[in-house]
Design an enzyme around this catalytic site. Structure first.
Site, PDB file in Angstrom:
ATOM      1  N   GLU A 327       0.858  -1.186   0.000  1.00 36.22           N
ATOM      2  CA  GLU A 327       0.000   0.000   0.000  1.00 36.22           C
ATOM      3  C   GLU A 327       0.893   1.234   0.000  1.00 36.22           C
ATOM      4  O   GLU A 327       1.670   1.458   0.927  1.00 36.22           O
ATOM      5  CB  GLU A 327      -0.894   0.041   1.260  1.00 36.22           C
ATOM      6  CG  GLU A 327      -1.906  -1.088   1.357  1.00 36.22           C
ATOM      7  CD  GLU A 327      -3.243  -0.746   0.690  1.00 36.22           C
ATOM      8  OE1 GLU A 327      -3.391   0.400   0.198  1.00 36.22           O
ATOM      9  OE2 GLU A 327      -4.127  -1.633   0.680  1.00 36.22           O
TER      10      GLU A 327
HETATM   11 ZN   LIG Z   1      -6.580  -0.651  -2.866  1.00 37.70          ZN
END
Ligand SMILES: [Zn+2]
Length: 853
Positions: A327
């Site tokens: 992320e």
């Molecule tokens: Zn995502």
């Protein structure tokens, strides 16, 4: 001379200015990459270096196809198409010798996986690189261009070693439709001089965002459910390759830094082994080293969990692969101010490239460990299955042949074998019939996935969930099922499932009427198609038995009859026959109007149906997921085109042009009192208003739905918060919300909204704290929660107690119109087939709702 110095200064200034916006594709890649000049760099096709604009999907496709033509290290395959007909690309990289015989390599790998055989030194690692399943997290897909370029062009020893030792599958853009929506948004707001203000329009995407696919579904929840072509194509490819490592590149809030798995250690799914987490840790060290070398901030073991198995980072984990989530803090558009300084699109791409390469490095350094892990996984799983004492799951088929087929189809795509039951049996009061019902044996390669798909677990130790806590595949389809012990399953034999082929009904002469049963999932589509063709049809409110070309037949309540006596268009009998064939539905020819049981066909209690004109409220504040689920159902399964209208436009629209308005969860505070009055009048004059979740509460608060909702304080009153410590905050917040669990409701099977459902109990998917009280007036409650309603997944006891016995579906007449409210998502993620049917009942069977508020 002076001039020269001036230019040199300018170049240096520009270089400094653009450090944040790497000016050259090569700047993203290692200094020692030794890139072959004969291989085109992305900029040569895009017309600009990666990171300066958001690459459009067609440009990504064009570049990768050119790369495929220029290099003998990769092949480019189109494995499917999105709803918007964009190609879904899969790339395969390895050394040219292996690439030339890739099918043999693949079969040999699959064979080893199936047998749990330890690979030889010369057998390749299989690595899967997946980018930007959320289309507005586009640093992944843009990084994929550079990673592909690097793999095709680098002449370094490192890349040579990698290609000699691995097959790399790359899915460069998992969600092309969402990516395209976002690229358009970001590029159309880019100026010559970037504005990094987070309030700038560039950083605040419109509705619907590019996160979702065409129908506004989250594809990173669809790995198990396979509602969409993107997922179906990917899972077929995944099962053909069974990689050792699968990476999943995302973005998160701009104010964050960079995350890589392992996630929160005690929030993994119980079917994800400790060995899996330690392999993830092993690779984590390589990401940390690479990010340290660039002085980047990052974190792991926080925020994200691996509980729900329908995500890219978890689906592989129960199949012997290591799924890894990344992320990156998002730049949203091109440049954004954050507490950690300015973040450019190029910066975000850089981190995704860096950790793609650290994945390669880590995997290569641990090649034999990863290969051994996969082999051990297969053997360990077989042992677990043998020692579990569980033979499998016996599942009762539905009277809805279309639903059975869809259910089987999902399991088969996951390579889960289903048998036809080979002996009659009864368990916990449910009778299962041989040759009709199903048996899913537990002892097969997908053992962990099977256990998880039939899990009814309700307590998980640390009960905090990033996503849902149950996705029980039998409950989703409202199919009764039981777990069988090894002893109970011993007598069952492997019988292949008969396909539910449709035997056409016997049509002789010119029928008095035609009729079809409402229980088949294709019936609403058939009805809709008939209405569009101008064919007059009636609906029966209670079961009948009547003579037909096939002898006496029974039609259940809600079934449709098409009498010759009504005004019908020319050649209508042929039209009925053609549509029955097209929809694969049994349509009987009825020889008389005089029924043996039930009301006769000329009865006034059988209303003639009108073609519905349905509006779905959309736009800012409305849940795109729930709106998308309603749209997808009516569009794909029923063939009913919805008019999607953004809430602010509603006041300028003549409601009388519509027969139904559907409202899903959302904020409707913007609807003025004056408009509420107009909606009331429209209902009194015959409109049908349908509200789901928060919209049902809004209808109640505005005096449209005759059912009260409990206040949030009342719903949470059962929690003891007196003795808590400051550090218990997160735990309390997690307990006070139902993230997603399955609840049982009892149906009033005589109510028109339940027609076709083939059961007295309906399992619903609940992901809110909304509690609707049972209306005092009789005949208004269609479904109420059972006394102990929790079936699977986590919900705290005080919340379960609130929900117990409350109303789930309420419907009533109001003047000449109807109002219908649901507390739950009727078509959760497009696969909650059991309750999905209530949506078409609310549209087509509303005229049968006669009880007034
Ligand atoms: Zn995502």
């Amino acid at each position: 001379m002076k001039l020269l110095r001036y230019f040199a200064g300018l170049v240096m200034a520009l270089a400094t200015l653009h450090q944040a916006f790497a000016m050259n594709d090569r700047d993203f890649l290692p200094a020692d990459a030794a890139l072959d000049p004969a291989i085109p760099a992305p900029a040569s096709v895009l017309g600009y270096p990666v990171g300066t604009w958001h690459a459009r999907h067609d440009q990504i496709v064009q570049y990768l196809q050119q790369l495929g033509m220029a290099s003998d290290r990769l092949s480019v395959e189109v494995v499917g198409y999105t709803h918007e007909q964009r190609p879904l690309l899969m790339l395969t990289f390895t050394n040219p010798q292996r690439l030339a015989q890739i099918d043999t390599v693949r079969s040999a790998h699959l064979q080893r996986v199936a047998e749990g055989k330890t690979p030889a030194q010369s057998d390749p690692l299989v690595l899967w690189m997946g980018y930007s399943v959320h289309g507005n997290e586009s640093s992944g897909a843009n990084a994929a261009l550079l990673v592909a370029y690097y793999l095709a062009a680098s002449q370094s020893e490192e890349v040579k070693q990698l290609l000699d030792n691995a097959v790399i599958i790359m899915e460069p853009a998992i969600n092309p439709d969402g990516l395209s929506r976002f690229a358009q948004w970001a590029n159309m707001h880019k100026g010559l001089t970037p504005n990094s203000d987070p309030n700038h329009r560039d950083h605040n995407e419109g509705w619907p965002s590019g996160r979702m696919n065409h129908y506004w579904f989250d594809l990173n929840r669809d790995w198990l459910l396979l509602t969409h072509p993107e997922s179906r194509a990917r899972i077929a490819h995944f099962q053909q390759w069974r990689p050792h490592v699968l990476t999943d590149f995302h973005e998160m809030g701009s104010n964050s830094t960079f995350f890589f798995q392992p996630g929160i250690p005690d929030r993994a799914n119980p079917w994800i082994s400790r060995e899996n987490i330690s392999m993830t840790n092993l690779l984590g060290q390589y990401h940390a080293d690479a990010l340290d070398a660039e002085n980047k901030l990052y974190f792991s073991e926080e925020s994200f969990d691996d509980f729900y198995l329908g995500k890219g980072s978890s689906y592989p984990d129960v199949q012997g692969s290591i799924g890894i989530l990344f992320e990156q803090a998002s730049s949203r558009g091109h440049l954004i101010d954050t507490p950690n300084g300015q973040l450019s699109f190029a910066d975000t791409i850089q981190n995704q490239v860096t950790t793609s390469l650290s994945t390669f490095r880590g995997a290569l350094a641990n090649k034999s460990k990863l290969q051994q892990y996969q082999a051990d996984f297969v053997r360990r799983t077989a042992k677990q299955a043998n020692e579990s004492g569980i033979a499998g799951y016996v599942v009762k088929a539905s009277a809805d042949a279309a639903l059975n087929q869809q259910w089987l189809d999902i399991l088969q795509q996951h390579h889960i074998k289903v048998w036809q039951l080979s002996a009659d049996m009864s368990k916990n009061g449910t009778a299962y019939q041989q040759g009709r019902d199903y048996f899913v044996p537990a002892n097969q390669a997908q053992y962990p996935l099977i256990r998880s798909l039939f899990s009814t677990q309700q307590d998980f130790g640390r009960n905090e969930f990033y996503d849902v806590s149950s996705w029980n595949i039998a409950m989703a389809f409202n199919l009764p099922f039981n777990e069988l012990s090894s002893k109970e399953g011993r007598k069952l034999k492997s019988l292949s499932v008969k396909s539910d082929g449709v035997t056409p009904a016997n049509w002789q002469g010119e029928a008095y009427a035609y009729g079809f049963d409402w229980r088949d999932g294709r019936a609403p589509a058939m009805l809709q198609a008939l209405l569009v063709k101008g064919i007059a049809a009636k609906i029966i409110g209670s079961p009948i038995t009547v003579a037909s070309g096939d002898g006496q037949i029974s039609l259940t309540a809600g079934s449709v009859v098409i009498p010759a006596a009504l005004p019908q268009p020319a050649n209508w009998r042929n039209t009925v026959r053609e549509l029955a064939q097209e929809k694969q539905l049994v349509v009987h020819s009825l020889t008389t109007g005089w029924t043996d049981k039930g009301i006769d066909l000329g009865s006034g209690a059988m209303p003639v149906l009108k073609t519905p004109r349905v509006m779905l409220l959309t736009g800012e504040g409305v849940s795109p997921y729930e709106a998308g689920e309603v749209w997808h159902y009516f569009d794909q399964q029923v063939g009913l085109p919805l008019a999607m209208v953004d809430v602010p436009r509603l006041s300028g629209i003549n409601l009388h042009d519509y027969t139904h308005v559907i409202m899903v969860d959302g904020r409707y505070a913007g609807i003025s009192d004056k408009l509420v009055e107009r909606m009331k009048q429209w209902v009194r004059e015959g409109g049908v208003l349908i509200g789901q979740k928060g919209a049902a509460r809004w209808l109640s608060e505005n005096g449209l739905l005759a059912a009260g909702f409990r206040s949030e304080d009342e719903v949470l009153s059962g929690f003891d918060t007196q003795s808590l410590k400051f550090s218990d905050r997160n735990q309390l917040a997690a307990q006070q919300r139902i993230a997603g669990a399955v609840f049982a409701t009892q149906l009033d099977a005589s109510h028109p909204l339940t027609f076709g459902l083939d059961a007295n109990q309906l399992s619903v998917f609940r992901n809110s704290n909304l509690v609707m009280d049972i209306p005092e007036k009789p005949f208004l409650t269609v479904a109420r929660y059972s006394k102990s309603p929790l079936l699977a997944g986590y919900a705290a006891k005080p919340l379960v107690e609130q929900v117990a016995g409350s109303a789930a579906i309420v419907a009533h007449r109001s003047g000449r119109g109807r109002v219908i409210g649901f507390t739950d998502v009727m078509n959760f993620r497009g696969y909650w087939r059991g309750s999905q049917r209530v949506l078409s009942n609310a549209v087509y069977l509303a005229p049968l709702i006669t009880a007034s508020n």
